[in-house]
Enzyme design. Structure first.
Site, short mmCIF file in Angstrom:
data_model
loop_
_atom_site.label_atom_id
_atom_site.label_comp_id
_atom_site.label_asym_id
_atom_site.label_seq_id
_atom_site.Cartn_x
_atom_site.Cartn_y
_atom_site.Cartn_z
NE ARG A 129 -2.66 1.19 3.39
CZ ARG A 129 -3.71 1.42 4.30
NH1 ARG A 129 -5.01 1.52 4.07
NH2 ARG A 129 -3.57 1.41 5.74
CG ASP A 172 -4.51 2.67 11.27
OD1 ASP A 172 -5.35 3.50 11.54
OD2 ASP A 172 -4.44 1.88 10.47
#
EC number: 2.3.3.9
Length: 540
Positions: A167, A447
């Site tokens: 990613r 996160d």
């Protein structure tokens, strides 16, 4: 056909030189980055302006809706290109940062796929980013190893590792440490460009890539940009057409209204769509920021089985299966608690229930954040999904109207919820400023997305004068004065826990300032990580 270099392609200037940077930032790789930037930066910038213009229209009262000009695509009978064999079974995927030891543990976790995350799970100091790209080179060469001098443990990739999907960072982010024409290069082009240039041919030769997750897309026009980037990169590095496969994270509210169109633009390269639930909640708040009718309750009450989140997940499964691609479920963020069997069993029970909901809805796989959750999720999917996937299980009977994708959750806004949001936002951001992107807080792996939800909810509650239920009874509005008191109390509690020699005590003051400014802003800032990135680079 030879690829002509754009006449305005300038050589990049690298402002820092972390360890092993010369392995990654070779002259040839930098030239390829310059070519990507020259060809696509202007379109990328125009798309970011288009995001702003759409948000301005929504701020003035226009609500998201299906696009009338693309009705033929939504109603058309068509499918994306077939999936390669290695991508047909994705029942459990684990995600994590591009830290060396964590990468090895994730590859050995027993998950089908490991998403190596340069974005929300990695604090983008240049040292971290370069180290991640060095790790990609070593993964390519079969020498990704780590010896921990502190513990004496050795980490090696096993014989049957998870499939690697990368990613890159989002289209909205810069890489401030590499300049072209005096301007930062696109972080998305930086991460994609280096991995495809260095690893693309090797991954293709073993039929294990190159595969990507694309974050934060807001429109099919942005998907078209990525498709053109793929076409150019494949030709440049010598890959057959359609070799690159991408899974798009549907983690913004505008993208939920353009799922078919996004798949159509990437139809030769698309492998699936993913329910990026945490960023999606944040995007819901951000997109509807001026609309008081869409205030959300405490984060714990914003669950996937109700309101706009349930409609979004159902639509994603319906679109994916109609187009012949994977519908990937969301993240299980729980992490084990050492020495507390009861707490672990309760956490695992929540994971089982979440994955059972996903597989019964029709998802073909889902995410976990910790290796210990892999067998828990796999057991559920194995029992409910005996085949490689459920793509041929249609969901065409579901009709998802625009209003269903906007329906807010009902629930309470509490003092405890306010305090939790302040705590998570500050504690996470302080760790982010110290170089950690995946942070365990309260037995959850947090996160950047959960920090964004936390500060966005605080802004929403303050901006619209929501009534907060006090712990001792009664109600109170979240004013600047009360917010200041709560932030002060949280900082004092953190510093007391850390003690005089606590880890990066000063970063908590910086984090608190960034969070407080974001909550008190007249207009909700798009991303808290953008101003925080300037601080991170200064610290770096």
């Amino acid at each position: 056909m030879p690829l002509d270099r754009p006449s305005n392609s300038l050589p990049p200037i690298v402002l820092q030189s972390p360890p092993d940077a010369e392995r990654v930032l070779t002259a040839e790789a930098l030239a390829f980055l310059a070519e990507l930037q020259a060809r696509f930066a202007q379109r990328l910038n125009a798309l970011m302006v288009a995001r702003q213009r759409r948000q301005e229209r929504i701020d003035r009262g226009e609500l998201p809706d299906y696009l009338p000009e693309t009705r033929n695509i939504r109603q058309g009978t068509w499918e994306a290109a077939p999936l390669p064999p290695v991508l047909r079974d994705r029942r459990v995927e684990i995600t994590g940062p591009v830290d060396r030891k964590m990468m090895i543990n994730a590859l050995n976790s027993g998950a089908r796929v490991f998403m190596a995350d340069f974005e929300d799970a990695t604090a983008p100091s240049f040292g971290n980013i370069i180290a991640g790209h060095v790790n990609m080179l070593d993964y390519r060469d079969g020498v990704l190893e780590f010896d921990d001098a502190k513990t004496g443990k050795s980490y090696r990739v096993g014989p049957d590792p998870a499939l690697l999907i990368i990613r890159p960072r989002g289209l909205h982010l810069p890489e401030a440490n590499v300049l072209i024409g005096g301007q930062p290069v696109s972080a998305a082009l930086f991460d994609f460009g280096l991995t495809i240039f260095h690893c693309g041919r090797a991954l293709a030769a073993t039929e294990r890539g190159p595969f990507y997750y694309l974050p934060k897309l807001e429109s099919h026009d942005e998907a078209r940009l990525w498709n053109d980037i793929f076409l150019f990169a494949q030709e440049s590095v010598g890959l057959a057409a359609g070799t690159i496969k991408a899974t798009v994270l549907i983690e913004t509210l505008p993208a939920a209204f353009e799922m078919d169109e996004i798949v159509w633009q990437l139809r030769d390269h698309i492998a699936g769509l993913n329910c990026g639930r945490w960023d999606y909640i944040f995007s819901y708040i951000k997109t509807l920021r001026n609309h008081g009718a869409y205030i959300l309750p405490d984060r714990a009450e914003v669950t996937m089985d109700r309101a706009f989140l349930a409609a979004y997940a159902a639509r994603l499964v319906k679109v994916c299966h109609r187009r012949g691609i994977h519908a990937m479920g969301g993240m299980a963020a729980q992490i084990p608690v050492k020495g507390d069997a009861a707490a672990n069993e309760a956490a695992f029970a929540r994971v089982r229930a979440d994955k059972l909901r996903e597989v019964q809805l029709g998802h073909d796989g889902a995410w976990v954040a910790h290796p210990d959750l892999v067998p828990v999720a796999r057991e559920v999917f194995d029992a409910e999904m005996p085949g490689l996937n459920q793509i041929r299980k249609p969901r065409q009977e579901w009709r998802v109207e625009p209003a269903m994708l906007l329906k807010p959750h009902e629930g309470r806004i509490t003092e405890s919820g306010v305090r939790t949001n302040i705590s998570v936002a500050i504690a996470y951001l302080a760790q982010w400023l110290s170089g950690r992107g995946a942070v365990p807080l309260g037995n959850l792996m947090e996160d950047a997305a959960t920090a964004e939800i936390s500060r966005a909810q605080l802004w929403q509650w303050r901006r619209h004068g929501a009534a907060v239920e006090l712990d001792g009874g009664g109600e109170r509005r979240l004013t600047a004065e009360w917010l200041g008191e709560l932030v002060q109390a949280e900082i004092a509690a953190i510093l007391e826990r850390l003690g005089p020699g606590g880890f990066h005590r000063g970063h908590y003051a910086s984090a608190a300032r960034i969070v407080q400014e974001a909550v008190m802003a007249e207009v909700l800032p798009d991303f808290i990580t953008v101003p925080a990135y300037d601080v991170l680079n200064a610290l770096d």
